[in-house]
Structure formats: C-alpha cells, structure tokens
Design an enzyme around this catalytic site. Structure first.
Site, PDB file in Angstrom:
ATOM      1  N   SER A   9       0.854  -1.193   0.000  1.00 63.44           N
ATOM      2  CA  SER A   9       0.000   0.000   0.000  1.00 63.44           C
ATOM      3  C   SER A   9       0.890   1.242   0.000  1.00 63.44           C
ATOM      4  O   SER A   9       1.697   1.424   0.917  1.00 63.44           O
ATOM      5  CB  SER A   9      -0.885   0.029   1.258  1.00 63.44           C
ATOM      6  OG  SER A   9      -1.315   1.364   1.481  1.00 63.44           O
ATOM      7  N   HIS A  34      -1.342  -1.465  -4.086  1.00 61.44           N
ATOM      8  CA  HIS A  34      -2.603  -1.103  -3.420  1.00 61.44           C
ATOM      9  C   HIS A  34      -2.644   0.411  -3.218  1.00 61.44           C
ATOM     10  O   HIS A  34      -1.752   0.979  -2.585  1.00 61.44           O
ATOM     11  CB  HIS A  34      -2.662  -1.828  -2.074  1.00 61.44           C
ATOM     12  CG  HIS A  34      -3.949  -1.665  -1.340  1.00 61.44           C
ATOM     13  ND1 HIS A  34      -5.051  -2.454  -1.553  1.00 61.44           N
ATOM     14  CD2 HIS A  34      -4.291  -0.774  -0.379  1.00 61.44           C
ATOM     15  CE1 HIS A  34      -6.019  -2.064  -0.736  1.00 61.44           C
ATOM     16  NE2 HIS A  34      -5.586  -1.051  -0.020  1.00 61.44           N
ATOM     17  N   ASP A  36      -4.701   3.609  -1.874  1.00 66.23           N
ATOM     18  CA  ASP A  36      -5.780   3.963  -0.936  1.00 66.23           C
ATOM     19  C   ASP A  36      -6.348   5.343  -1.233  1.00 66.23           C
ATOM     20  O   ASP A  36      -5.692   6.350  -1.007  1.00 66.23           O
ATOM     21  CB  ASP A  36      -5.231   3.942   0.499  1.00 66.23           C
ATOM     22  CG  ASP A  36      -4.983   2.523   0.969  1.00 66.23           C
ATOM     23  OD1 ASP A  36      -3.859   2.237   1.403  1.00 66.23           O
ATOM     24  OD2 ASP A  36      -5.924   1.710   0.874  1.00 66.23           O
ATOM     25  N   MET A  38      -9.034   8.132  -0.299  1.00 63.55           N
ATOM     26  CA  MET A  38      -9.871   8.526   0.836  1.00 63.55           C
ATOM     27  C   MET A  38     -10.462   9.909   0.572  1.00 63.55           C
ATOM     28  O   MET A  38      -9.772  10.789   0.046  1.00 63.55           O
ATOM     29  CB  MET A  38      -9.021   8.568   2.107  1.00 63.55           C
ATOM     30  CG  MET A  38      -8.369   7.232   2.421  1.00 63.55           C
ATOM     31  SD  MET A  38      -7.422   7.322   3.952  1.00 63.55           S
ATOM     32  CE  MET A  38      -6.562   5.730   3.868  1.00 63.55           C
ATOM     33  N   HIS A  67      -8.325   1.073  -3.771  1.00 63.87           N
ATOM     34  CA  HIS A  67      -9.211   0.875  -2.628  1.00 63.87           C
ATOM     35  C   HIS A  67      -9.945   2.180  -2.348  1.00 63.87           C
ATOM     36  O   HIS A  67      -9.357   3.124  -1.817  1.00 63.87           O
ATOM     37  CB  HIS A  67      -8.348   0.435  -1.432  1.00 63.87           C
ATOM     38  CG  HIS A  67      -9.121   0.215  -0.180  1.00 63.87           C
ATOM     39  ND1 HIS A  67      -8.509   0.053   1.037  1.00 63.87           N
ATOM     40  CD2 HIS A  67     -10.452   0.121   0.055  1.00 63.87           C
ATOM     41  CE1 HIS A  67      -9.432  -0.126   1.969  1.00 63.87           C
ATOM     42  NE2 HIS A  67     -10.623  -0.094   1.396  1.00 63.87           N
ATOM     43  N   MET A  69     -12.110   4.374  -0.365  1.00 61.15           N
ATOM     44  CA  MET A  69     -12.745   4.602   0.941  1.00 61.15           C
ATOM     45  C   MET A  69     -13.480   5.930   0.829  1.00 61.15           C
ATOM     46  O   MET A  69     -13.050   6.976   1.360  1.00 61.15           O
ATOM     47  CB  MET A  69     -11.685   4.631   2.044  1.00 61.15           C
ATOM     48  CG  MET A  69     -11.108   3.239   2.310  1.00 61.15           C
ATOM     49  SD  MET A  69      -9.511   3.244   3.112  1.00 61.15           S
ATOM     50  CE  MET A  69      -8.451   3.450   1.667  1.00 61.15           C
ATOM     51  N   MET A 138     -11.074  -5.763   5.871  1.00 58.62           N
ATOM     52  CA  MET A 138     -10.325  -4.750   6.617  1.00 58.62           C
ATOM     53  C   MET A 138      -9.984  -5.309   7.989  1.00 58.62           C
ATOM     54  O   MET A 138     -10.875  -5.714   8.744  1.00 58.62           O
ATOM     55  CB  MET A 138     -11.167  -3.479   6.753  1.00 58.62           C
ATOM     56  CG  MET A 138     -11.430  -2.739   5.456  1.00 58.62           C
ATOM     57  SD  MET A 138      -9.943  -2.365   4.504  1.00 58.62           S
ATOM     58  CE  MET A 138      -9.099  -1.257   5.635  1.00 58.62           C
ATOM     59  N   ASP A 174      -6.384  -6.243   4.702  1.00 60.88           N
ATOM     60  CA  ASP A 174      -5.825  -4.902   4.596  1.00 60.88           C
ATOM     61  C   ASP A 174      -5.794  -4.192   5.942  1.00 60.88           C
ATOM     62  O   ASP A 174      -6.843  -3.924   6.530  1.00 60.88           O
ATOM     63  CB  ASP A 174      -6.713  -4.106   3.622  1.00 60.88           C
ATOM     64  CG  ASP A 174      -6.129  -2.760   3.259  1.00 60.88           C
ATOM     65  OD1 ASP A 174      -6.858  -1.936   2.691  1.00 60.88           O
ATOM     66  OD2 ASP A 174      -4.934  -2.524   3.558  1.00 60.88           O
TER      67      ASP A 174
HETATM   68  C1  DX5 Z   1      -6.219   1.856   5.628  1.00 62.36           C
HETATM   69  C2  DX5 Z   1      -5.817   1.415   4.225  1.00 62.36           C
HETATM   70  C3  DX5 Z   1      -4.747   0.366   4.259  1.00 62.36           C
HETATM   71  C4  DX5 Z   1      -3.459   0.864   4.906  1.00 62.36           C
HETATM   72  C5  DX5 Z   1      -2.534  -0.305   5.167  1.00 62.36           C
HETATM   73  O1  DX5 Z   1      -7.410   2.585   5.568  1.00 62.36           O
HETATM   74  O2  DX5 Z   1      -6.916   0.891   3.524  1.00 62.36           O
HETATM   75  O3  DX5 Z   1      -4.476  -0.078   2.911  1.00 62.36           O
HETATM   76  O4  DX5 Z   1      -2.820   1.772   4.043  1.00 62.36           O
HETATM   77  O5  DX5 Z   1      -1.439   0.236   5.832  1.00 62.36           O
HETATM   78  P1  DX5 Z   1      -0.758  -0.559   7.037  1.00 62.36           P
HETATM   79  O6  DX5 Z   1      -0.245  -1.835   6.392  1.00 62.36           O
HETATM   80  O7  DX5 Z   1       0.329   0.375   7.467  1.00 62.36           O
HETATM   81  O8  DX5 Z   1      -1.814  -0.815   8.057  1.00 62.36           O
HETATM   82 ZN    ZN Z   2      -6.401  -0.113   1.651  1.00 62.77          ZN
END
Ligand code: DX5
Ligand code: ZN
Length: 215
Positions: A9, A34, A36, A38, A67, A69, A138, A174
């Site tokens: 990620s 990956h 993320d 947000m 991903h 969110m 998650m 994740d």
């Molecule tokens: C959290 C993300 C994850 C996160 C994982 O909301 O969806 O993908 O970046 O990071 P670590 O491995 O540091 O928990």
């Molecule tokens: Zn993620």
C-alpha cells in the site's frame, strides 16, 4: 506458499520519491500495488485523486488495486478505472446499490472488489459471491496506515474462504499486517496480503518484502 502475494500500500510510501518507492517493491517481486483513495467523508482522511493514479500507472506494469474509501463510490468508479485501476474496490458500507456498482466496474472492463470493515458481518457478502472478483477484509478501521491488526478479523477471513466454496474470487486482507501478524494471515488461506507501513517504514524495502514473503 501459493497464497503468498503481497500488495504494497503506497499510503505509507515517501511521496517525495514515489517513483523509486514503486520501482523498489516491483523489483522486490510485487505484482500488485494497493492504492488507498480517501475522501474525508467515509473516512476522516484525504488522499489520492485519479490524476495520481494516471501518473504512477506509467511507471510500472503492476496490477493496480484501487481501494475506494469514499462515499457514493458510483460517482467515481469510471474515472478511477480510466485513470488505470485494474481492480476497483468499494466499501459495502458506502455503496447505495452494490449490484449497480459491481456492474459499472465490470462494464468498464475492470475487476470488482468489495471491502468490509472489521465490524461488518461477512455473511452480508453471500448474495454477491457470484458477481464479485475480489473481497477485501479490513483488519483495521479504514483511514490511516500504521494501525494495529484486529485479530478478530482472522475469523472473518476463515469464514470468507469457506463461503467462497471454490468460486474464482480473490480474498485479501488490509491493515496492520507486518512481520508479527502476517503468519496468522497466511494460515487463513486468503490470497492477497496488503502491507503498507510494514514495508515502507522498514530500513530496506526489498529486504523487508522478502522477509514477509518467506516468514
Ligand atoms: C487503511 C488502508 C490500508 C493501509 C494499510 O485505511 O486501507 O491499505 O494503508 O497500511 P498498514 O499496512 O500500514 O496498516
Ligand atoms: Zn487499503
């Protein structure tokens, strides 16, 4: 060993050096990345828009799993696919019409992923099992990298591996996966392991990637 497939990620990567950070995990052996996204509403944090994905897509051949969110994911699915997402993962808790959103993704020739938060019962996914390509469990509440792994989610992973019952669905985890927690994750039989800070906060990315793969 077949289920050892780590998807780094980039949320925890050094963005002042993002090209080198991406090439480092690719040369270490990662085949997926990956990303993320947000929106500051579904989660209390704000990260990447499609333009970032479009730019980093040009750097690598890795499979991009985006991903989302975000609230109302249907509004942005096509944009994130056109930017270069190979798999688009939206949240069960954010979608207002899951079947519609899965259809939008597949009609745009991407793979459809559905993420569930640690407090969502995995049974809710049963009715989508013949439509989705990827389920993301998650193991932290979404929003930030570097959080602690919620061990109760191991049960969710085991439940989903059983529910899959041979269908061609990838299952990923994740959040909070690192040298201390990854072995238990591998034992559940899931396919994809997302690791953010567990890789990008290590002294040597390549060494850590290999430690995680071979633990
Ligand atoms: C959290 C993300 C994850 C996160 C994982 O909301 O969806 O993908 O970046 O990071 P670590 O491995 O540091 O928990
Ligand atoms: Zn993620």
């Amino acid at each position: 060993m077949s289920n050892r497939n780590i998807s780094p990620s980039i949320l925890s990567a050094d963005f002042t050096n993002i090209k080198e950070q991406i090439l480092a995990v690719e040369s270490a052996g990662a085949s997926r990345l990956h990303i993320d996204v947000m929106d500051g509403h579904f989660v209390p944090n704000l990260t990447f828009g499609p333009f970032i994905i479009k730019q980093i897509k040009a750097l690598t051949n890795m499979h991009f799993e985006t991903h989302l969110m975000i609230e109302n994911p249907h509004k942005y699915l096509e944009e994130y696919i056109q930017a270069g997402s190979d798999t688009v993962i939206f949240h069960y808790e954010a979608s207002r019409d899951i079947e519609r959103d899965i259809k939008i993704i597949k009609d745009n020739d991407a793979l459809a992923g559905l993420a569930i938060n640690p407090d969502t019962n995995p049974e809710v996914l049963e009715k989508y099992m013949d439509k989705i390509d990827y389920i993301l469990v998650m193991s932290v509440f979404p929003g930030f990298g570097g959080q602690s792994f919620i061990v109760e989610t191991l049960k969710t992973m085991e439940t989903l591996v059983k529910m899959r019952a041979g269908r061609d669905i990838l299952i990923g985890v994740d959040g909070g996966v690192n040298l201390k927690t990854i072995r238990k994750v591998y034992e559940t039989g899931i396919d994809i392991t997302i690791v953010g800070s567990g890789i990008y906060k290590a002294d040597n990315i390549s060494t850590r990637f290999n430690e995680l793969m071979n633990i």
